[in-house]
Design an enzyme around this catalytic site. Structure first.
Site, short mmCIF file in Angstrom:
data_model
loop_
_atom_site.label_atom_id
_atom_site.label_comp_id
_atom_site.label_asym_id
_atom_site.label_seq_id
_atom_site.Cartn_x
_atom_site.Cartn_y
_atom_site.Cartn_z
CG ASP A 66 64.19 -13.22 38.99
OD1 ASP A 66 64.96 -12.66 38.20
OD2 ASP A 66 63.09 -12.74 39.34
CD GLU A 101 68.48 -10.37 39.91
OE1 GLU A 101 68.61 -9.43 39.14
OE2 GLU A 101 67.35 -10.78 40.30
C1 NOJ Z 1 65.33 -9.89 37.73
C2 NOJ Z 1 65.63 -10.24 36.31
O1 NOJ Z 1 67.02 -10.32 36.14
C3 NOJ Z 1 65.00 -9.19 35.43
O2 NOJ Z 1 65.34 -9.36 34.09
C4 NOJ Z 1 63.51 -9.23 35.62
O3 NOJ Z 1 62.91 -8.19 34.88
C5 NOJ Z 1 63.15 -9.08 37.09
N1 NOJ Z 1 63.91 -9.95 37.93
C6 NOJ Z 1 61.70 -9.39 37.31
O4 NOJ Z 1 61.51 -10.77 37.21
#
Ligand code: NOJ
Length: 556
Positions: free
Chosen positions: A212, A281
């Site tokens: 993430d 990500e």
């Molecule tokens: C990326 C995630 O995809 C998103 O849903 C989240 O709010 C943020 N990171 C913070 O963790």
């Protein structure tokens, strides 16, 4: 892009051959009747993946959490929130998936914890060794003697990214919600703690992780520097895009962390010889994605996630996709169309383009990731400001919430035409089911009468993409103009060649694909094209008409 000489279906790892399917656990299947999806619910729906031909699922967070960012605010990295089940349920899920030859990928959220995590609680009290587990700062003194944050850095969710903690008497950095304090990766103990989190889930048999918020993993050590304004747009001052994030995004000191996590996964690979997948990500252009590849990560290619209807054309698809293939070197592409942070495909492009875009995703070279429900062409729901659940939407207030709320793409999965689409027995699903569920659901779209639906098309494409031409064959662009995006996938060993032709434009297009051969056989076509074309039919390549939203795979 030429096929690599050393690539054959046998030489590929499992994660290069499968579709990855993203499950948002809150919204997939509720088994307990509380209106929120859970792990036993997911287990009860595994036949869906066997039916579709999906070989890997990625679960968004199911860890203990106050759910302020719906699980991305984690208070224990090594357990399951009772809302979603137990560790035993998770172990059962892994076993049930593996019995069906389905791999399990979990979300790894290394950047921040919940404010309720014991590490943060102890850090607030300056209990060793936790004092420096988070990014603390005294701030600066304003003209009237007041305490101010050390700089102008903004939260991704809007407003200052510094929050004041009264008990400790300091600010802490929080690039998302105030309840998501940022972990301090300049502290080697933190680096080791998060490696142990990875080890915990690897030991439970997971096959991969989605990492993430990698862009925000590290920030400049010097907190006295403001970030400059972003000259590219006219944004309100509290909006993240207002600044150019030279101190807080894609900081080079964060890159080696990726290598550290990859090393942990390699420890497990060495033990049992099974390949582990690490997808990260990141919203970044092709060249920056390569930097992450050098450190062992597989970055998601989010170019199609960022695309909107106004930017969709045969030429734009060609340039985005060509950019990936021509910059990737020895890397492996990972294309995505949507996720839990973005509007659904049907909202961004219109219902008529959902099938043709799924055809694109599943016929490109690379690992495709599908967000739950996109195989049905599910739509965004409408949620009023009063009913908004997503903190990003709430933060932005009644005037702007619709631009930012992620609730619309998180509505419950539509399984059948019973109440709440078969998602829950509760009277109150956590988000409403889309009103189109009576027709748009798995049961209705699993037609036995042979007619084509988004779901049957998806399944057919999932089967087709197992052919060597699609798994590892070369890709050669054919006609690419305002309307049409087309390409040939070819397996040199067997000589199998396919032409994929998609109309993503506004008007019908008559194209001449002739060269060799003159005729071709329809392998698969989108629902709209199936009104005129049928599988097995011979068509002339000299004059092929495709209407907007039509897509066809032809065997040459
Ligand atoms: C990326 C995630 O995809 C998103 O849903 C989240 O709010 C943020 N990171 C913070 O963790």
């Amino acid at each position: 892009m030429q096929a690599r000489p050393d690539e054959s279906p046998e030489s590929l790892q499992w994660w290069q051959k499968t579709i990855v399917y993203q499950i948002y656990p809150r919204s997939f299947q509720d088994s307990s009747g509380n209106g929120v999806g859970d792990i036993p619910g997911i287990i009860s729906r595994l036949d869906h993946f066997t039916y579709l031909g999906v070989g890997a699922i990625w679960l968004s967070p199911f860890y203990p959490s106050p759910q302020l960012d719906f699980g991305y605010d984690i208070s224990d990295f090594c357990d399951v929130d009772p809302l979603f089940g137990t560790l035993q349920d998770f172990d059962n899920l892994v076993k049930e998936c593996h019995d069906r030859d389905i791999k399990v990928i979990v979300d790894f959220v290394p950047g921040h914890s919940s404010h309720l995590h014991p590490w943060f609680q102890k850090s607030v009290r300056r209990e060793e060794p936790y004092t420096d587990y988070y990014v603390w700062h005294d701030g600066k003194t304003g003209d009237n003697g007041e305490r101010l944050p050390p700089n102008n850095w903004l939260s991704v969710f809007g407003g200052s990214s510094w929050a004041w903690n009264e008990e400790r008497g300091q600010f802490y950095f929080r690039p998302f919600l105030p309840e998501q304090p940022k972990l301090n990766y300049r502290n080697p103990r933190v680096v080791e703690e998060m490696k142990n989190v990875l080890r915990f889930w690897m030991s439970r048999g997971v096959d991969g992780v989605r990492v993430d918020a990698v862009s925000e993993i590290m920030e400049s050590a010097d907190k006295s520097q403001d970030e400059p304004c972003n000259m590219k747009g006219d944004y309100p001052q509290d909006q993240y895009e207002y600044l150019n994030h030279i101190h807080t995004s894609m900081h080079p000191e964060g890159f080696p962390l990726i290598r550290g996590w990859r090393d942990v996964m390699d420890e497990y690979e060495k033990k049992d010889g099974k390949s582990r997948f690490m997808v990260i990500e990141i919203y970044a252009p092709a060249k920056s994605r390569n930097v992450y590849r050098e450190f062992g990560g597989n970055p998601f290619n989010m170019d199609l996630v960022d695309l909107e209807r106004s930017g969709l054309s045969g030429q734009s698809l060609k340039s985005l996709i060509e950019e990936e293939y021509s910059n990737i070197g020895g890397g492996w592409p990972t294309f995505v169309l949507g996720n839990h942070d973005r509007n659904r495909l049907t909202f961004r492009f219109g219902r008529e383009f959902a099938d043709v875009l799924n055809m694109l995703l599943l016929t490109l070279k690379g690992t495709p990731t599908t967000y739950y429900g996109e195989e049905l062409a599910m739509s965004n729901i409408e949620v009023s400001f009063e009913d908004t659940q997503d903190p990003f939407g709430k933060n932005m207030g009644p005037e702007r919430y619709e631009l930012f709320s992620r609730d619309p793409c998180r509505s419950p999965m539509q399984w059948d035409n019973t109440r709440h689409a078969g998602f829950t027995k509760s009277d109150h699903p956590w988000l409403p089911v889309h009103p189109d569920y009576a027709n748009c659901n798995v049961k209705t779209q699993t037609k036995s009468d042979g007619s084509s639906t988004s779901l049957t098309l998806y399944k057919a494409l999932a089967t087709l993409r197992q052919k060597p031409a699609f798994l590892c064959g070369g890709i050669e662009f054919a006609i690419c103009n305002k309307e049409v995006f087309s390409y040939i996938r070819e397996d040199k060993t067997s000589g199998e060649r396919y032409l994929v032709a998609l109309n993503v434009g506004k008007v019908p297009a008559l194209s001449d694909f002739s060269g060799s051969p003159v005729n071709a056989t329809v392998e698969i076509c989108t629902c709209s094209a199936s009104k005129r074309l049928t599988t097995g039919q011979t068509v002339s390549l000299q004059g092929l008409t495709l209407n907007p939203g039509d897509g066809v795979v032809l065997k040459l």
